[in-house]
Design an enzyme around this catalytic site. Structure first.
Site, mmCIF file in Angstrom:
data_model
loop_
_atom_site.group_PDB
_atom_site.id
_atom_site.type_symbol
_atom_site.label_atom_id
_atom_site.label_comp_id
_atom_site.label_asym_id
_atom_site.label_seq_id
_atom_site.Cartn_x
_atom_site.Cartn_y
_atom_site.Cartn_z
ATOM 1 N N HIS A 64 8.572 -11.835 1.728
ATOM 2 C CA HIS A 64 9.083 -10.581 2.313
ATOM 3 C C HIS A 64 9.862 -10.120 0.711
ATOM 4 C CE1 HIS A 64 11.838 -8.155 4.760
ATOM 5 N NE2 HIS A 64 12.436 -7.977 3.500
ATOM 6 N N GLU A 65 10.591 -11.362 -0.091
ATOM 7 C CA GLU A 65 11.154 -11.064 -1.212
ATOM 8 C C GLU A 65 10.365 -10.747 -2.184
ATOM 9 O OE1 GLU A 65 14.233 -10.403 -0.665
ATOM 10 O OE2 GLU A 65 14.323 -11.079 1.432
ATOM 11 N N HIS A 71 9.235 -7.143 -2.102
ATOM 12 C CA HIS A 71 10.413 -6.185 -2.777
ATOM 13 C C HIS A 71 10.161 -5.869 -4.329
ATOM 14 C CE1 HIS A 71 12.514 -4.983 0.412
ATOM 15 N NE2 HIS A 71 12.991 -6.037 1.111
ATOM 16 N N CYS A 92 14.903 -5.958 7.705
ATOM 17 C CA CYS A 92 15.143 -5.989 6.247
ATOM 18 C C CYS A 92 16.503 -5.058 5.951
ATOM 19 C CB CYS A 92 14.017 -5.084 5.520
ATOM 20 S SG CYS A 92 14.253 -4.755 3.734
HETATM 21 ZN ZN ZN Z 1 13.803 -6.952 2.627
#
Ligand code: ZN
Length: 196
Positions: free
Chosen positions: A150-151, A154, A108
């Site tokens: 993953h995004e 966030h 990341c």
């Molecule tokens: Zn990330």
């Protein structure tokens, strides 16, 4: 734009929903372009608004062919890495499809210098609004599905280290020298991931 690192509280907040009328403003369009440039320069395959200090339901992603060519064909096939055209994700809603999972190293831009094994859904269904305000609805599999998980994490204040197998945390240097090409089962054995 500066990419904020873990420790910044914005990475732990739930991003604010974006109003459709806001998407068409010059300010918002400029924000998207800045995020695209920041992602490319990093370089990375995804960047969420909280990573540049903006608590919004907004992320960009792109995995271009030139990135994929840096992997061996075997590695690309194993990880199901496939070109992901540039995407702007506004107010995305992600749901897993089926029970299949995939376990690979990921990193990341906000946890600079490290990688760890993360178990992700192999297939996901995503609904999102794009930069023109149009709504989309489709399934993704393999590495593109990992990038999107993953995004979207966030945007909910979740960093991959929340989901990693703790004993698998390695530096990027160590990953590229020692772990990148190794079968995941061998990584488990060598780092005694299943001990304790
Ligand atoms: Zn990330």
């Amino acid at each position: 734009m500066e990419i904020v690192q873990v420790g910044a509280t914005v990475l732990r907040q739930v991003g604010r929903h974006v109003d459709p009328a806001e998407v068409r403003t010059n300010e918002f369009q400029r924000l998207i372009e800045s995020m695209r440039t920041t992602m490319k320069e990093a370089p990375g395959v995804g960047l969420a608004a909280p990573q540049i200090g903006r608590s919004l339901q907004l992320a960009v992603a792109e995995d271009p062919p030139e990135f994929i060519e840096q992997q061996t064909p075997d590695q690309a096939a194993l990880t199901e890495r496939d070109t992901l055209p540039f995407m702007v994700l506004i107010n995305p809603i992600l749901e897993p499809v089926g029970d299949e999972t995939a376990e690979f190293f990921e990193g990341c831009l906000s946890v600079d210098g490290y990688r760890a094994l993360v178990l992700r859904h192999r297939r996901v269904h995503l609904r999102w609004t794009d930069a023109t305000g149009a709504e989309h609805d489709r399934e993704f599999a393999g590495w593109p599905a990992r990038i999107l998980q993953h995004e979207v994490d966030h945007l909910h204040g979740i960093v991959y280290t929340d989901r990693m197998l703790p004993r698998s945390l390695v530096t990027t240097k160590s990953w590229s020298e020692q772990w990148a090409e190794l079968p995941i089962a061998e990584v488990h054995k060598a780092l005694r991931i299943d001990a304790s």
